[in-house]
Design a protein around this motif. Sequence first.
Motif, PDB file in Angstrom:
ATOM      1  N   GLU A 147     -94.882  -6.738  82.273  1.00  0.00           N
ATOM      2  CA  GLU A 147     -94.961  -5.830  83.412  1.00  0.00           C
ATOM      3  C   GLU A 147     -94.373  -6.508  84.657  1.00  0.00           C
ATOM      4  N   GLY A 148     -93.548  -5.784  85.380  1.00  0.00           N
ATOM      5  CA  GLY A 148     -92.928  -6.321  86.585  1.00  0.00           C
ATOM      6  C   GLY A 148     -91.592  -6.985  86.347  1.00  0.00           C
ATOM      7  N   TRP A 149     -91.096  -6.911  85.099  1.00  0.00           N
ATOM      8  CA  TRP A 149     -89.820  -7.538  84.771  1.00  0.00           C
ATOM      9  C   TRP A 149     -88.918  -6.539  84.049  1.00  0.00           C
ATOM     10  N   ARG A 150     -87.615  -6.774  84.139  1.00  0.00           N
ATOM     11  CA  ARG A 150     -86.606  -5.951  83.479  1.00  0.00           C
ATOM     12  C   ARG A 150     -85.790  -6.818  82.531  1.00  0.00           C
ATOM     13  N   ALA A 151     -85.528  -6.312  81.333  1.00  0.00           N
ATOM     14  CA  ALA A 151     -84.805  -7.083  80.328  1.00  0.00           C
ATOM     15  C   ALA A 151     -83.308  -7.094  80.612  1.00  0.00           C
ATOM     16  N   ILE A 152     -82.692  -8.257  80.403  1.00  0.00           N
ATOM     17  CA  ILE A 152     -81.237  -8.411  80.476  1.00  0.00           C
ATOM     18  C   ILE A 152     -80.663  -8.550  79.073  1.00  0.00           C
ATOM     19  N   GLY A 153     -81.314  -9.358  78.265  1.00  0.00           N
ATOM     20  CA  GLY A 153     -80.856  -9.610  76.902  1.00  0.00           C
ATOM     21  C   GLY A 153     -81.555 -10.847  76.379  1.00  0.00           C
ATOM     22  N   ARG A 154     -81.143 -11.304  75.218  1.00  0.00           N
ATOM     23  CA  ARG A 154     -81.760 -12.489  74.630  1.00  0.00           C
ATOM     24  C   ARG A 154     -80.855 -13.688  74.828  1.00  0.00           C
ATOM     25  N   ALA A 155     -81.487 -14.853  75.002  1.00  0.00           N
ATOM     26  CA  ALA A 155     -80.749 -16.086  75.270  1.00  0.00           C
ATOM     27  C   ALA A 155     -81.168 -17.162  74.287  1.00  0.00           C
ATOM     28  N   ASP A 156     -80.222 -17.981  73.883  1.00  0.00           N
ATOM     29  CA  ASP A 156     -80.480 -19.100  72.985  1.00  0.00           C
ATOM     30  C   ASP A 156     -81.213 -20.189  73.760  1.00  0.00           C
TER      31      ASP A 156
END
Length: 291
Positions: A147-156
Motif C-alpha cells: 500500500e502506498g507504492w506503485r509497481a515499475i517492474g521486477r529487478a535482478d
Amino acid sequence: MPPSERIPALSTPQAEAPDADPVASAALAADPERALALLRGGELQIHGQLTEASNGVFYCTVSDGAEQAVAVYKPVRGERPLWDFPDGTLAGREVAAYLVAAATGWGLVPPTVLRDGPLGEGMCQIWVESDPDAQLLALQDAQEPAEGWRAIGRADVGGGRTALLVHAEDPRLRRLAVLDAVINNADRKGGHLLPAVDGRLYGIDHGVTFAVPGKLRTLLWGWAGEPLDQEAVAALTGLADRLKGPLAEELAPLLTAAEIDALRERVAELLASGLHPVPSGDWPAVPWPPI
C-alpha cells in the motif's frame, strides 16, 4: 571524445568545495526570481568536477557580492557526442526543460540558465541538496506493491532472485511523470529525483529531452494508462496556451522548430487522450541502470 580530453586542466588551484546547506539550497530553489538573477549575474567559480557523470559536470559557487549559492555547471564543451541528439545541444535542452516545468506551475526543475562560465557557455542550475530521509524508490519481495507504492517492474537482485521495483504513490512523482511525457524525457533515473528538505521534489539531468521521435524512458510508469487528474489537465491546458505565445519564443534559441512543434503535439495528445502514456515498445521503457 571524453570530457577529460575536451576540457583542459584548470589553470588555477580551486578553493575547497563548500558544502551545500540543505535548507538554504531548498529556499533558493523555491524562489525562482531571486535564484535566476543570481545565476545570470553572479560570478561563477568552479570547485570540483563530478567525476561519476558521463558529461563534464562541475560543482560551483555563484556569488553577486551580496549572496552566494552552490550551483552545478555543465559547459557545452564537456558534452559527449550522442548518436540521437545533435552535438552541443544538451545544455540548451536542460534550460528548455526548466522553462516548460516553470510554465506548468509545478516548479519541478531547479532554476536553470544558459550562461558563460570559466569553460565557456553552459547550463548553470541551483544545487538542491536531497533529503536523505526521503524514500521514493524501493525493492519489495512481493508480487504486488505494498500500500502506498506503485509497481515499475521486477529487478535482478542477485543469486537468481528478483524483487519488485516500486516508486511511491506520491502526487509530486505523478506531476513529474506528466512533465516527463511532455518533454519526452529519455532518461528519468532514480538518481535524477531530488526530494528537498522543504517537501518539494525536483527532477534534474534533462539533457536528453525534446527529441521529435518518442523516446520516453522513465522509472515513473506507475500511473501508465490511468486517467490524468484534474490538476494535470489544468496544467497541460495552461501549457498549451503558453506554447502559442511567449514560451515558444523563449524556447526558440534552445530547440529546433520541429522540436517545439513536437512539444505542442505531445501536450495536445495528452489532453486529447486524457491518460498517462504507456510504454510504446519501440524504445526501452526503463533507463539502465535504473538508479
